[in-house]
Scaffold this motif. Structure first.
Motif, mmCIF file in Angstrom:
data_model
loop_
_atom_site.group_PDB
_atom_site.id
_atom_site.type_symbol
_atom_site.label_atom_id
_atom_site.label_comp_id
_atom_site.label_asym_id
_atom_site.label_seq_id
_atom_site.Cartn_x
_atom_site.Cartn_y
_atom_site.Cartn_z
ATOM 1 N N VAL A 59 0.840 -1.197 0.000
ATOM 2 C CA VAL A 59 0.000 0.000 0.000
ATOM 3 C C VAL A 59 0.875 1.247 0.000
ATOM 4 O O VAL A 59 0.628 2.193 -0.742
ATOM 5 C CB VAL A 59 -0.957 -0.006 1.217
ATOM 6 C CG1 VAL A 59 -1.495 1.377 1.500
ATOM 7 C CG2 VAL A 59 -2.107 -0.960 0.972
ATOM 8 N N HIS A 60 1.909 1.250 0.825
ATOM 9 C CA HIS A 60 2.762 2.432 0.905
ATOM 10 C C HIS A 60 3.655 2.559 -0.331
ATOM 11 O O HIS A 60 3.936 3.672 -0.772
ATOM 12 C CB HIS A 60 3.568 2.421 2.201
ATOM 13 C CG HIS A 60 2.750 2.847 3.382
ATOM 14 N ND1 HIS A 60 2.515 4.169 3.681
ATOM 15 C CD2 HIS A 60 2.065 2.130 4.310
ATOM 16 C CE1 HIS A 60 1.739 4.253 4.748
ATOM 17 N NE2 HIS A 60 1.447 3.030 5.148
ATOM 18 N N ALA A 61 4.068 1.449 -0.897
ATOM 19 C CA ALA A 61 4.883 1.502 -2.115
ATOM 20 C C ALA A 61 4.065 2.009 -3.300
ATOM 21 O O ALA A 61 4.605 2.621 -4.227
ATOM 22 C CB ALA A 61 5.456 0.125 -2.431
ATOM 23 N N ALA A 62 2.748 1.769 -3.271
ATOM 24 C CA ALA A 62 1.883 2.159 -4.390
ATOM 25 C C ALA A 62 1.658 3.662 -4.464
ATOM 26 O O ALA A 62 1.088 4.161 -5.434
ATOM 27 C CB ALA A 62 0.529 1.446 -4.279
ATOM 28 N N ARG A 63 2.123 4.393 -3.478
ATOM 29 C CA ARG A 63 1.930 5.844 -3.468
ATOM 30 C C ARG A 63 2.660 6.532 -4.615
ATOM 31 O O ARG A 63 2.349 7.672 -4.951
ATOM 32 C CB ARG A 63 2.415 6.438 -2.144
ATOM 33 C CG ARG A 63 1.539 6.094 -0.958
ATOM 34 C CD ARG A 63 2.170 6.588 0.327
ATOM 35 N NE ARG A 63 1.400 6.212 1.486
ATOM 36 C CZ ARG A 63 0.469 6.977 2.058
ATOM 37 N NH1 ARG A 63 0.200 8.153 1.551
ATOM 38 N NH2 ARG A 63 -0.186 6.565 3.119
ATOM 39 N N ASP A 64 3.637 5.847 -5.204
ATOM 40 C CA ASP A 64 4.377 6.491 -6.297
ATOM 41 C C ASP A 64 3.578 6.515 -7.599
ATOM 42 O O ASP A 64 4.002 7.114 -8.587
ATOM 43 C CB ASP A 64 5.731 5.823 -6.522
ATOM 44 C CG ASP A 64 5.605 4.372 -6.979
ATOM 45 O OD1 ASP A 64 4.479 3.922 -7.282
ATOM 46 O OD2 ASP A 64 6.636 3.687 -7.030
ATOM 47 N N GLY A 65 2.415 5.833 -7.627
ATOM 48 C CA GLY A 65 1.534 5.878 -8.791
ATOM 49 C C GLY A 65 1.996 5.066 -9.978
ATOM 50 O O GLY A 65 1.478 5.224 -11.075
ATOM 51 N N SER A 66 2.960 4.153 -9.756
ATOM 52 C CA SER A 66 3.503 3.399 -10.889
ATOM 53 C C SER A 66 2.675 2.162 -11.238
ATOM 54 O O SER A 66 2.834 1.597 -12.307
ATOM 55 C CB SER A 66 4.947 2.965 -10.581
ATOM 56 O OG SER A 66 4.977 2.131 -9.438
ATOM 57 N N GLY A 67 1.782 1.739 -10.355
ATOM 58 C CA GLY A 67 1.013 0.520 -10.608
ATOM 59 C C GLY A 67 -0.197 0.777 -11.479
ATOM 60 O O GLY A 67 -0.775 1.871 -11.475
ATOM 61 N N GLY A 68 -0.607 -0.250 -12.219
ATOM 62 C CA GLY A 68 -1.820 -0.173 -13.014
ATOM 63 C C GLY A 68 -3.041 -0.385 -12.139
ATOM 64 O O GLY A 68 -2.947 -0.731 -10.963
#
Length: 199
Positions: free
Chosen positions: A143-152
């Motif tokens: 969840v915290h890693a997804a903050r960079d907006g790189s995931g689809g």
């Protein structure tokens, strides 16, 4: 005669204590593997396969965070958190990145209220959570890693589904309610209906 018996007794007790200590060391790794599951493998990999260093780190985590008992939540707090999570799921339909970021904030807040210590970073909190929620702590990291907006979109949806499991565990639920589980499926259906695509 009494002195000899006392000496023999002390020697026998020392031998038993030594045997128990060696036995504890022999099974310590197995006990840590059972307790930490995939987190054990993650720490072992970070220490380049050095089991001694990995187990020292995990044992230190248990010493620092093992006494966290989980502050009880009032019924009102549980309802408030549940309502907020529902809003996160609803928001996901139109703003997946924002919803996942909000889920991370919500997990931080809930874990603090349950007695987990303040942390300087997400990884510090993850280490504390791993002592009590080892099988779900990776969801917190994602969840915290997804903050960079790189995931689809699909990756973000899966991240939110996994985070929901940690949310339920922190809330004190054993499993998600059927209606809650259904909402994660609805998120996917609504995205497809709107024509969203996974990048």
């Amino acid at each position: 005669m009494t002195t000899v018996l006392i000496i023999v007794g002390v020697v026998v007790l020392a031998a038993i204590a030594g045997w128990l200590l060696l036995r504890g060391r022999a099974t310590g790794g197995a006990g840590l593997k059972r307790r930490f599951g995939p987190e054990y493998d993650r720490v072992l990999a970070r220490h380049q396969g050095d089991a001694k260093l990995a187990e020292q780190e995990l044992e230190e985590r248990v010493k620092r965070h093992g006494s966290i008992g989980g502050q009880p939540l009032s019924a009102e707090a549980r309802e408030r958190y549940t309502a907020r999570w529902t809003r996160v799921q609803e928001r996901f339909v139109d703003a997946p990145e924002d919803a996942v970021a909000e889920a991370g904030d919500l997990l931080d807040e809930l874990s603090r209220e349950r007695g987990f210590p303040e942390a300087g970073s997400a990884e510090e909190r993850a280490e504390a959570l791993s002592v009590h929620h080892a099988t779900r702590v990776d969801a917190y990291r994602r969840v915290h890693a997804a903050r960079d907006g790189s995931g689809g979109t699909e990756e973000l949806r899966q991240t939110l589904v996994e985070a929901h499991g940690l949310f339920d565990a922190l809330l004190g639920k054993r499993t998600a309610e059927p209606a809650e589980r259904g909402r994660t499926t609805d998120m996917r259906k609504q995205h497809h209906a709107k024509g969203s695509v996974t990048s």
